[in-house]
Design a protein around this motif. Structure first.
Motif, PDB file in Angstrom:
ATOM      1  N   GLY A  14       0.696  -1.097  -0.062  1.00  0.00           N
ATOM      2  CA  GLY A  14      -0.091   0.106  -0.092  1.00  0.00           C
ATOM      3  C   GLY A  14       0.806   1.344   0.074  1.00  0.00           C
ATOM      4  N   LEU A  15       2.086   1.185   0.080  1.00  0.00           N
ATOM      5  CA  LEU A  15       2.899   2.216   0.343  1.00  0.00           C
ATOM      6  C   LEU A  15       3.473   2.782  -1.381  1.00  0.00           C
ATOM      7  CD1 LEU A  15       5.575   1.416   3.005  1.00  0.00           C
ATOM      8  CD2 LEU A  15       3.420   2.824   3.304  1.00  0.00           C
ATOM      9  N   SER A  16       3.473   4.030  -1.578  1.00  0.00           N
ATOM     10  CA  SER A  16       3.534   4.739  -2.972  1.00  0.00           C
ATOM     11  C   SER A  16       4.825   4.268  -3.575  1.00  0.00           C
ATOM     12  CB  SER A  16       3.012   6.160  -3.048  1.00  0.00           C
ATOM     13  OG  SER A  16       4.207   6.975  -2.184  1.00  0.00           O
ATOM     14  N   ILE A  17       5.045   4.216  -4.768  1.00  0.00           N
ATOM     15  CA  ILE A  17       6.233   4.195  -5.490  1.00  0.00           C
ATOM     16  C   ILE A  17       7.201   5.375  -4.853  1.00  0.00           C
ATOM     17  CG2 ILE A  17       5.516   5.281  -7.701  1.00  0.00           C
ATOM     18  CD1 ILE A  17       8.043   2.074  -7.055  1.00  0.00           C
ATOM     19  N   GLU A  18       6.624   6.467  -4.841  1.00  0.00           N
ATOM     20  CA  GLU A  18       7.495   7.840  -4.464  1.00  0.00           C
ATOM     21  C   GLU A  18       8.119   7.319  -3.106  1.00  0.00           C
ATOM     22  OE1 GLU A  18       4.646   8.908  -7.702  1.00  0.00           O
ATOM     23  OE2 GLU A  18       4.594   7.923  -5.792  1.00  0.00           O
ATOM     24  N   SER A  23      12.832   6.387   0.024  1.00  0.00           N
ATOM     25  CA  SER A  23      13.578   5.412   0.738  1.00  0.00           C
ATOM     26  C   SER A  23      14.945   4.846   0.325  1.00  0.00           C
ATOM     27  CB  SER A  23      12.720   4.046   1.161  1.00  0.00           C
ATOM     28  OG  SER A  23      11.388   4.650   1.878  1.00  0.00           O
ATOM     29  N   LEU A  24      14.863   4.650  -1.152  1.00  0.00           N
ATOM     30  CA  LEU A  24      16.188   4.314  -1.844  1.00  0.00           C
ATOM     31  C   LEU A  24      17.300   5.125  -1.741  1.00  0.00           C
ATOM     32  CD1 LEU A  24      17.632   1.912  -3.046  1.00  0.00           C
ATOM     33  CD2 LEU A  24      16.781   2.934  -5.464  1.00  0.00           C
ATOM     34  N   ILE A  25      16.743   6.533  -2.021  1.00  0.00           N
ATOM     35  CA  ILE A  25      17.526   7.740  -1.856  1.00  0.00           C
ATOM     36  C   ILE A  25      18.266   7.837  -0.444  1.00  0.00           C
ATOM     37  CG2 ILE A  25      17.734  10.224  -1.870  1.00  0.00           C
ATOM     38  CD1 ILE A  25      15.609   9.836  -4.361  1.00  0.00           C
ATOM     39  N   THR A  26      17.390   7.584   0.311  1.00  0.00           N
ATOM     40  CA  THR A  26      17.913   7.689   1.800  1.00  0.00           C
ATOM     41  C   THR A  26      18.975   6.698   2.196  1.00  0.00           C
ATOM     42  OG1 THR A  26      15.676   8.720   2.525  1.00  0.00           O
ATOM     43  CG2 THR A  26      17.206   7.908   4.316  1.00  0.00           C
ATOM     44  N   LEU A  27      18.452   5.422   1.595  1.00  0.00           N
ATOM     45  CA  LEU A  27      19.509   4.012   1.948  1.00  0.00           C
ATOM     46  C   LEU A  27      20.899   4.440   1.306  1.00  0.00           C
ATOM     47  CD1 LEU A  27      20.202   1.253   2.786  1.00  0.00           C
ATOM     48  CD2 LEU A  27      18.863   0.663   0.485  1.00  0.00           C
ATOM     49  N   ILE A  28      20.934   4.956   0.189  1.00  0.00           N
ATOM     50  CA  ILE A  28      22.158   5.334  -0.784  1.00  0.00           C
ATOM     51  C   ILE A  28      22.606   6.214   0.293  1.00  0.00           C
ATOM     52  CG2 ILE A  28      23.347   6.169  -2.756  1.00  0.00           C
ATOM     53  CD1 ILE A  28      21.077   5.162  -4.300  1.00  0.00           C
ATOM     54  N   ASN A  29      22.310   7.230   0.609  1.00  0.00           N
ATOM     55  CA  ASN A  29      22.787   8.509   1.342  1.00  0.00           C
ATOM     56  C   ASN A  29      23.320   7.892   2.538  1.00  0.00           C
ATOM     57  OD1 ASN A  29      23.760  11.260   1.952  1.00  0.00           O
ATOM     58  ND2 ASN A  29      21.545  11.507   2.730  1.00  0.00           N
ATOM     59  N   ARG A  30      22.504   7.378   3.458  1.00  0.00           N
ATOM     60  CA  ARG A  30      22.910   6.946   4.721  1.00  0.00           C
ATOM     61  C   ARG A  30      24.014   5.815   4.918  1.00  0.00           C
ATOM     62  NH1 ARG A  30      22.897   9.238   9.605  1.00  0.00           N
ATOM     63  NH2 ARG A  30      22.935   7.875  11.196  1.00  0.00           N
ATOM     64  N   ALA A  31      24.038   4.965   3.828  1.00  0.00           N
ATOM     65  CA  ALA A  31      25.116   4.125   3.793  1.00  0.00           C
ATOM     66  C   ALA A  31      26.579   4.638   3.631  1.00  0.00           C
ATOM     67  CB  ALA A  31      24.759   2.858   2.611  1.00  0.00           C
ATOM     68  N   GLY A  32      26.488   5.959   3.260  1.00  0.00           N
ATOM     69  CA  GLY A  32      27.837   6.459   3.117  1.00  0.00           C
ATOM     70  C   GLY A  32      28.365   7.281   4.369  1.00  0.00           C
ATOM     71  N   THR A  33      27.263   7.444   5.149  1.00  0.00           N
ATOM     72  CA  THR A  33      27.599   8.207   6.452  1.00  0.00           C
ATOM     73  C   THR A  33      28.547   7.649   7.685  1.00  0.00           C
ATOM     74  OG1 THR A  33      25.356   7.876   7.396  1.00  0.00           O
ATOM     75  CG2 THR A  33      25.640   9.918   5.987  1.00  0.00           C
ATOM     76  N   LEU A 187      20.123  10.381  -8.354  1.00  0.00           N
ATOM     77  CA  LEU A 187      19.087   9.389  -8.386  1.00  0.00           C
ATOM     78  C   LEU A 187      17.758  10.293  -8.086  1.00  0.00           C
ATOM     79  CD1 LEU A 187      17.860   6.338  -8.648  1.00  0.00           C
ATOM     80  CD2 LEU A 187      18.067   6.230  -5.998  1.00  0.00           C
ATOM     81  N   LEU A 188      17.750  11.118  -7.106  1.00  0.00           N
ATOM     82  CA  LEU A 188      16.646  12.093  -6.637  1.00  0.00           C
ATOM     83  C   LEU A 188      16.038  12.801  -8.167  1.00  0.00           C
ATOM     84  CD1 LEU A 188      14.860  13.560  -4.552  1.00  0.00           C
ATOM     85  CD2 LEU A 188      16.619  15.339  -4.729  1.00  0.00           C
ATOM     86  N   LEU A 189      17.245  13.422  -8.614  1.00  0.00           N
ATOM     87  CA  LEU A 189      17.043  13.920 -10.202  1.00  0.00           C
ATOM     88  C   LEU A 189      16.306  13.207 -11.066  1.00  0.00           C
ATOM     89  CD1 LEU A 189      17.774  16.958 -11.133  1.00  0.00           C
ATOM     90  CD2 LEU A 189      19.921  15.737 -12.092  1.00  0.00           C
ATOM     91  N   GLN A 190      16.605  11.979 -11.032  1.00  0.00           N
ATOM     92  CA  GLN A 190      16.304  11.089 -12.268  1.00  0.00           C
ATOM     93  C   GLN A 190      14.817  10.574 -11.938  1.00  0.00           C
ATOM     94  OE1 GLN A 190      17.565  10.000 -15.138  1.00  0.00           O
ATOM     95  NE2 GLN A 190      19.118  11.593 -14.535  1.00  0.00           N
ATOM     96  N   VAL A 191      14.445  10.220 -10.309  1.00  0.00           N
ATOM     97  CA  VAL A 191      13.194   9.548 -10.075  1.00  0.00           C
ATOM     98  C   VAL A 191      12.091  10.517  -9.459  1.00  0.00           C
ATOM     99  CG1 VAL A 191      14.346   7.302 -10.208  1.00  0.00           C
ATOM    100  CG2 VAL A 191      14.060   8.409  -8.055  1.00  0.00           C
TER     101      VAL A 191
END
Length: 405
Positions: A14-18, A23-33, A187-191
């Motif tokens: 039920g969660l939107s694709i956006e 969440s994926l953008i946050t995952l990529i960002n957070r993995a590097g912190t 990724l944010l720019l693309q999706v």
């Protein structure tokens, strides 16, 4: 086993694709912190700073966070969440790479201030975007999915970071932080470009209530400041405690902190789904979470047994799993009374202010009185936060009859 798996998968339906993209953008960002959990150790070992100096550097960390979050809220209401998130990610990537070249106390204070100023403009913008991309009934689970992404990244980050430090030193971490922030921006720019993203809950208030006149939200703000003050000890004094008092290696510290993120990644969504069916108020659940975090510090003084470190981390993790999603959801619900950027900025500022005082106060207490005294003080402070949340419940009950947010 199949039924258990299906029940777990159903918690994500039920969660939107956006929201998934965010969440994926946050995952990529957070993995590097991965620099952040090791920052106090890096400053101590590589730059030979005293604990009092590290405390002041972490204060500038918090100051940058406060200023950045406030600016982020203002910009979100003026130019929109998308642009704020994009500029923040690109800017943070550049600044993280440059931070490795700071070597003096003054340079690091300025550097960490600028990094956090730019990085934390992202926070209120992300909260508003999350609200816009979520149906009203899915807000808490959407927040939980974002936290799942954060903790997947965080569980991998410290473990990988510990390996990188062991074999290659600290400098590589700054490059990884910078590169992952830049990848997240691309990724944010693309999706999630405004022409591609679908808005599900856009809130426009004709006569918005100023967050600064919302008494209940200010009580909530105080409780979140206390929660942040207590919780953030796990990112400054606690790594040093593991290393100095409990004699863990950097790799072992990374693995122990990685346990936190990994456990959350697996169990938080089902836990939140179940807690939503219990009909407890959001504020009551946040209070329960903060109480568990308090106990996580208390148990450390009970025994020298090494296993108590895992128990303490487990209690803190459960408390965090409960408190963060429901406090986020409370703030998002309350934000519908006024300007969302303003409300979510104040929510984030509560934690940013905690950064200013928490790390420094913790370092100073440890330096002067030791770890045992510090953990006792933190426990008492957390219990005061629980009392503030109980006061908030009473105020909300009076405000809305028998209905509590």
């Amino acid at each position: 086993m199949k039924k258990l798996y299906n029940n777990y998968i159903n918690t994500f339906r039920g969660l939107s694709i956006e929201v998934w993209w965010l969440s994926l953008i946050t995952l990529i960002n957070r993995a590097g912190t991965m620099v952040i959990p090791f920052l106090s150790i890096y400053l101590s070992e590589s730059l030979d700073f005293e604990k009092s100096d590290i405390g002041w550097i972490m204060t500038f960390f918090g100051l940058g966070s406060v200023v950045g979050t406030w600016i982020g809220g203002k910009l979100t209401d003026k130019i929109g969440y998308y642009k704020v998130m994009l500029y923040s990610l690109f800017g943070t990537g550049i600044l993280f790479v440059l931070l490795q070249y700071a070597s003096t106390f003054e340079e690091f204070c300025l550097g960490i201030f600028l990094v956090m100023l730019v990085a934390d403009t992202f926070r209120p913008a992300m909260f508003v975007a999350l609200s816009a991309y979520s149906k009203p009934e899915n807000k808490t689970r959407s927040v939980t999915l974002i936290r799942l992404a954060i903790n997947l990244g965080f569980s991998a980050g410290p473990a990988i970071g510990g390996l990188i430090i062991t074999f290659f030193g600290y400098k590589g971490l700054f490059w990884i932080d910078g590169i992952t922030c830049t990848l997240a921006a691309i990724l944010l720019l693309q999706v999630l470009h405004p022409k591609k993203a679908k808005i599900l809950d856009e809130v426009k208030v004709e006569n918005p209530v100023s967050v600064y006149k919302d008494k209940a939200f200010w009580i909530f703000f105080v409780a979140m400041f206390i929660f942040g003050f207590v919780f953030l000890q796990y990112f400054s004094t606690m790594p040093l405690y593991y290393k100095e008092a409990r004699m863990l290696t950097v790799l072992e510290v990374g693995l122990l902190m990685g346990f936190n993120g990994g456990f959350i990644a697996v169990f938080e969504m089902p836990l939140i789904k179940w807690l939503e069916t219990t009909k407890n108020s959001k504020t009551k659940l946040v209070a329960i979470g903060l109480f568990l975090v308090a106990v996580s510090f208390l148990v450390l003084n009970l025994t020298t047994w090494a296993g108590i470190l895992i128990l303490g981390m487990f209690l803190m993790t459960i408390g965090e799993m409960i408190a963060f999603p429901f406090s986020n959801a409370f703030a998002l619900d309350r934000a519908k009374k006024g300007n969302q950027g303003e409300y979510m900025a104040l929510y984030a500022i509560a934690f940013s202010l905690s950064h200013i005082f928490s790390h420094n106060a913790g370092m100073q207490m440890v330096d002067k009185f030791g770890y045992e005294f510090t953990w006792n003080v933190i426990t008492v402070l957390a219990l005061i936060g629980v009392l503030v949340l109980l006061w908030l419940m009473a105020v909300l009950k009076k405000e809305k009859g028998t209905t509590i947010l």
